[in-house]
Scaffold this active site. Structure first.
Site, mmCIF file in Angstrom:
data_model
loop_
_atom_site.group_PDB
_atom_site.id
_atom_site.type_symbol
_atom_site.label_atom_id
_atom_site.label_comp_id
_atom_site.label_asym_id
_atom_site.label_seq_id
_atom_site.Cartn_x
_atom_site.Cartn_y
_atom_site.Cartn_z
ATOM 1 N N GLU A 1 61.404 96.677 40.460
ATOM 2 C CA GLU A 1 60.062 96.965 40.409
ATOM 3 C C GLU A 1 59.904 98.493 40.721
ATOM 4 O O GLU A 1 60.571 98.886 41.596
ATOM 5 C CB GLU A 1 59.058 96.189 41.363
ATOM 6 C CG GLU A 1 58.948 94.857 40.770
ATOM 7 C CD GLU A 1 58.057 93.918 41.559
ATOM 8 O OE1 GLU A 1 57.305 92.980 40.786
ATOM 9 O OE2 GLU A 1 57.572 94.251 42.740
ATOM 10 N N CYS B 1 67.514 93.792 49.024
ATOM 11 C CA CYS B 1 67.605 94.533 50.279
ATOM 12 C C CYS B 1 68.288 93.575 51.081
ATOM 13 O O CYS B 1 68.184 92.513 51.386
ATOM 14 C CB CYS B 1 66.171 95.058 50.779
ATOM 15 S SG CYS B 1 66.554 95.959 52.113
ATOM 16 N N CYS C 1 64.020 92.476 56.949
ATOM 17 C CA CYS C 1 62.718 93.048 57.773
ATOM 18 C C CYS C 1 61.885 91.773 57.439
ATOM 19 O O CYS C 1 61.496 91.249 56.404
ATOM 20 C CB CYS C 1 61.781 94.161 57.365
ATOM 21 S SG CYS C 1 62.946 95.561 57.716
ATOM 22 N N CYS D 1 56.660 105.300 43.213
ATOM 23 C CA CYS D 1 57.514 104.753 44.214
ATOM 24 C C CYS D 1 58.707 104.192 43.787
ATOM 25 O O CYS D 1 58.555 103.146 42.880
ATOM 26 C CB CYS D 1 56.564 103.785 45.027
ATOM 27 S SG CYS D 1 57.350 102.738 46.229
ATOM 28 N N CYS E 1 58.453 91.751 55.301
ATOM 29 C CA CYS E 1 58.733 92.683 53.809
ATOM 30 C C CYS E 1 59.129 91.588 52.803
ATOM 31 O O CYS E 1 59.707 90.578 53.170
ATOM 32 C CB CYS E 1 59.790 93.608 53.745
ATOM 33 S SG CYS E 1 60.191 94.268 52.504
#
Ligand code: SAH
Length: 339
Positions: free
Chosen positions: A90, A110, A114, A103, A117
């Site tokens: 994205e 990832c 976290c 962005c 997130c």
């Protein structure tokens, strides 16, 4: 096949020379790619047919396909791109008062984990190549027919876990004969991979460094961000201080406010003493609740009280405007979607 968008201008010159061509051809190709923004070698009409054929045989244009595009009420656009290997990422286009910002994602998935997130919990696949990072910008520009001057590395992934490709992409994005986006208009956000902060300080780039801080003590931060167990706050702050001394640049600390977690005045006090005397700015982000997430947004009252406390005690703090939350495009809402 090699991606033509993965080369900076110097490298492309060398490629051309090794093909028996003149180096200036690289500048012509750069112009077609990044100024004219063409999608095929056939459109590069000032190159000989023979050269165009050679390029087609040896390089891919890596044109991402748009799988899905959504537009929010505030004008934010979210793109789901096919990375041409069955994966998807994205990219978000945001409309700020001062202009448009893209962005970009740096990885497919990832590893940081976290807790607040949305990119967490979906398997990490791989890092993006420099050319794929560049392509996100081009694909959005082609779609809207406009040139964008601000880039933030705040999409999916940890840019400092893909350090070399991100630095390489910046060199391509930066080139005045290409996309020509000044380093001052590029921000990189990291969850706090300390050794890479030291490396980044040596790059002599004018990019803005953002640090995802979110808490002021190790107990709290480790519960939100597992990376803190590897690089605790003291080490992170030491690296930030050294970065500031070395570069004389302001650091932007991101602090996502979660109700009853890190949003009371005691937390604000601790943040003031942690950042005391540092050349920095604090970006307060009202946390976005993710599916099954335990962190919820602080009340507006608490967010304002927190900001005012920081400002009254010598720390410049602003509240980040939330863009695109109705299409899951706001901070921390991006995830790798399966096709
Ligand atoms: N991996 C990098 C960049 C990606 S995230 C990093 O950690 O900095 C970009 C920013 O959004 C980071 O500050 C991140 O902590 C924040 N963020 C992630 N999830 C969020 C959420 N649910 N609400 C608000 N901010 C979030």
């Amino acid at each position: 096949m090699k991606n033509i968008k993965g080369y900076n201008l110097e490298e492309l010159k060398q490629e051309l020379v090794s093909m028996g061509e003149k180096a200036y051809r690289a500048e012509q190709i750069f112009k077609w790619l990044y100024i004219e923004k063409v999608k095929s070698f056939d459109e590069m009409t000032n190159l000989s047919l023979d050269l165009r054929e050679k390029l087609k045989k040896n390089y891919t244009m890596c044109n991402f396909k748009i799988i899905k595009k959504q537009e929010a009420v505030d004008g934010t656009k979210k793109y789901l791109f096919d990375t041409l290997d069955g994966n998807a990422i994205e990219t978000v286009l945001m409309q700020y008062h001062h202009g448009k910002t893209i962005c970009v994602s740096s990885q497919i998935g990832c590893k940081m984990g976290c807790k607040f997130c949305a990119s967490t919990g979906i398997a990490f696949v791989r890092s993006l190549t420099a050319g794929e990072i560049v392509e996100q910008i081009l694909a959005v520009e082609q779609d809207i027919g406009e040139h964008i001057s601000n880039i933030v590395f705040m999409g999916i992934g940890e840019p400092f876990d893909n350090y070399d490709n991100v630095m390489h992409a910046i060199k391509i994005i930066n080139n005045q004969k290409g996309l020509n986006i000044g380093a001052r208009h590029i921000s990189i956000s990291t969850s706090g991979i300390v050794p890479k902060i030291y490396d980044f300080a040596k790059e002599e780039l004018q990019c803005t460094l953002s640090i995802s801080l979110h808490a002021t003590n190790n107990e709290k931060r480790s519960k939100m961000m597992p990376v803190n167990k590897l690089y605790p706050i003291e080490e992170l702050i030491r690296a930030c201080k050294e970065y500031i001394v070395k570069t004389n640049k302001r650091i932007s600390f991101e602090y996502a406010l979660a109700k009853d977690n890190n949003d009371n005045i005691e937390d604000a006090k601790a943040l003031v003493s942690l950042l005391n005397g540092m050349l920095c700015h604090v970006n307060l982000i009202p946390i976005n609740k993710i599916e099954n997430g335990k962190f919820t947004k602080s009340s507006n009252e608490n967010i304002i009280r927190f900001r005012d406390y920081l400002n009254d005690h010598g720390i410049v703090a602003t509240i980040r405007r939330e863009l695109g939350s109705d299409i899951d495009a706001a901070c921390g809402q991006l995830r790798r979607k399966n096709i």
